[in-house]
Motif scaffolding. Sequence first.
Motif, PDB file in Angstrom:
ATOM      1  N   PRO A   1       0.776  -1.153   0.011  1.00  0.00           N
ATOM      2  CA  PRO A   1       0.069   0.114   0.051  1.00  0.00           C
ATOM      3  C   PRO A   1       1.009   1.286   0.019  1.00  0.00           C
ATOM      4  O   PRO A   1       0.376   2.211  -0.574  1.00  0.00           O
ATOM      5  CB  PRO A   1      -0.850  -0.026   1.414  1.00  0.00           C
ATOM      6  N   TYR A   2       1.938   1.317   0.702  1.00  0.00           N
ATOM      7  CA  TYR A   2       3.047   2.510   0.633  1.00  0.00           C
ATOM      8  C   TYR A   2       3.457   2.615  -0.866  1.00  0.00           C
ATOM      9  O   TYR A   2       3.390   3.721  -1.299  1.00  0.00           O
ATOM     10  CB  TYR A   2       4.222   2.314   1.476  1.00  0.00           C
ATOM     11  N   THR A   3       3.689   1.656  -1.730  1.00  0.00           N
ATOM     12  CA  THR A   3       4.211   2.059  -3.145  1.00  0.00           C
ATOM     13  C   THR A   3       2.879   2.216  -3.923  1.00  0.00           C
ATOM     14  O   THR A   3       3.126   3.025  -4.611  1.00  0.00           O
ATOM     15  CB  THR A   3       4.836   0.571  -3.606  1.00  0.00           C
ATOM     16  N   LEU A   4       1.852   1.906  -3.688  1.00  0.00           N
ATOM     17  CA  LEU A   4       0.753   2.220  -4.397  1.00  0.00           C
ATOM     18  C   LEU A   4       0.219   3.742  -4.028  1.00  0.00           C
ATOM     19  O   LEU A   4      -0.110   4.445  -4.874  1.00  0.00           O
ATOM     20  CB  LEU A   4      -0.622   1.313  -3.696  1.00  0.00           C
ATOM     21  N   PHE A   5       0.376   4.050  -2.718  1.00  0.00           N
ATOM     22  CA  PHE A   5       0.271   5.411  -2.437  1.00  0.00           C
ATOM     23  C   PHE A   5       1.242   6.293  -3.167  1.00  0.00           C
ATOM     24  O   PHE A   5       0.690   7.357  -3.656  1.00  0.00           O
ATOM     25  CB  PHE A   5       0.423   5.590  -0.910  1.00  0.00           C
ATOM     26  N   GLU A   6       2.577   5.837  -3.160  1.00  0.00           N
ATOM     27  CA  GLU A   6       3.385   7.025  -3.865  1.00  0.00           C
ATOM     28  C   GLU A   6       3.156   7.209  -5.213  1.00  0.00           C
ATOM     29  O   GLU A   6       3.115   8.272  -5.928  1.00  0.00           O
ATOM     30  CB  GLU A   6       4.973   6.359  -3.684  1.00  0.00           C
ATOM     31  N   ALA A   7       2.599   5.824  -5.986  1.00  0.00           N
ATOM     32  CA  ALA A   7       2.288   6.389  -7.219  1.00  0.00           C
ATOM     33  C   ALA A   7       1.079   6.732  -7.439  1.00  0.00           C
ATOM     34  O   ALA A   7       0.911   7.872  -8.619  1.00  0.00           O
ATOM     35  CB  ALA A   7       2.244   4.712  -7.980  1.00  0.00           C
ATOM     36  N   GLN A   8       0.180   6.714  -6.665  1.00  0.00           N
ATOM     37  CA  GLN A   8      -1.197   7.602  -6.512  1.00  0.00           C
ATOM     38  C   GLN A   8      -0.805   9.086  -6.219  1.00  0.00           C
ATOM     39  O   GLN A   8      -1.420   9.977  -6.731  1.00  0.00           O
ATOM     40  CB  GLN A   8      -1.940   7.139  -5.761  1.00  0.00           C
ATOM     41  N   ASP A   9      -0.025   9.252  -5.360  1.00  0.00           N
ATOM     42  CA  ASP A   9       0.477  10.570  -5.015  1.00  0.00           C
ATOM     43  C   ASP A   9       0.865  11.391  -6.006  1.00  0.00           C
ATOM     44  O   ASP A   9       0.680  12.678  -6.313  1.00  0.00           O
ATOM     45  CB  ASP A   9       1.289  10.707  -3.587  1.00  0.00           C
ATOM     46  N   THR A  10       1.806  10.903  -6.803  1.00  0.00           N
ATOM     47  CA  THR A  10       2.491  11.420  -7.955  1.00  0.00           C
ATOM     48  C   THR A  10       1.375  11.973  -8.962  1.00  0.00           C
ATOM     49  O   THR A  10       1.266  13.043  -9.483  1.00  0.00           O
ATOM     50  CB  THR A  10       3.525  10.574  -8.605  1.00  0.00           C
ATOM     51  N   MET A  11       0.602  11.093  -9.101  1.00  0.00           N
ATOM     52  CA  MET A  11      -0.711  11.102 -10.301  1.00  0.00           C
ATOM     53  C   MET A  11      -1.468  12.338  -9.511  1.00  0.00           C
ATOM     54  O   MET A  11      -1.971  13.255 -10.293  1.00  0.00           O
ATOM     55  CB  MET A  11      -1.310  10.099 -10.700  1.00  0.00           C
ATOM     56  N   MET A  12      -1.761  12.350  -8.298  1.00  0.00           N
ATOM     57  CA  MET A  12      -2.712  13.543  -7.895  1.00  0.00           C
ATOM     58  C   MET A  12      -2.189  14.851  -7.832  1.00  0.00           C
ATOM     59  O   MET A  12      -2.710  15.831  -8.118  1.00  0.00           O
ATOM     60  CB  MET A  12      -3.111  13.009  -6.596  1.00  0.00           C
TER      61      MET A  12
END
Length: 300
Positions: free
Chosen positions: A234-245
């Motif tokens: 979930p941490y890696t998923l968040f980092e990917a989503q955070d960049t996109m957001m």
Amino acid sequence: MIPANFASALDADISQHWMLMAAVLGAYFLKDFVFDEVRITKYFAQRRVARSNAKLAASKVASTFPTALTNAELLAVVRKTLKEHGFRKMTTQLGSSFSTEEMNHSLERDFSRVYGDHVPMGGLAGFAWGGLRAFSELFEAMTTNGDALILYGPHVNVNSDGIVGSDLASNSAKKALQYVKEVSSGARKEMTMDDVMDESGMLCMDMEQYFVNNALLPYAERLNKAEDIATELPYTLFEAQDTMMQELVVEGCEKEEIRGFVAMLGGIQISTPKGVSDYFLPLRFELRDGDGQLVKDLMW
């Protein structure tokens, strides 16, 4: 006379079940009452097991995600902080980018009770699949000189046995994780758009899953080396989503005329068993201006 073992079960739960105990005792003295000792004793035993499991799940959350807050705690902190920066209930438009699975909507419901209906922006795994169109809808829903609050992030669950990520098999994350492992080991090639489209140019596979797969690829080495991959995922998923957001907020603000502020609250949703509050691990909480530029880091 009430059997001793039933009385003991009642005594153990009297603080939570005094109303049920009163009803059972009252009915016991009626002539037509059939005392079902087994069923009622089983009920109280199940309640004790449920409370024990709830404590185990809550303890696991505290040890694995020590800075996570319950939904109620998070809402209280966020509401107080935003109020200090001029956000008001009636002029704050809520937006959210979470996975469409039902377990991910408790936080939306809690925040909607304060800020009203939200504009959905998310899809598979929590990525903001709505893109700039969803941002346009969010900004159009804002009142003149109003503000926006965007919630986003992936989710992980902690079950009644205290296991993190036990539902991994039921969501897109498992497929993406398997894809990352196979590509990084050389077992398969990285997918391209040609793999998504057929010869006629039509989609032949889930476009969102394709994106999630490739969004995780940059984290292959980190995931492969993780001691607990279910916690790291979930941490890696968040980092990917955070960049996109962040990119979408800047682009969206440049496209629209925003007079107010945009608050971004991103992190990891943590779903828990029945009887335990869900949690949220905040990883980004910041205030941005109408141009999408950072004004202030609001993390506590």
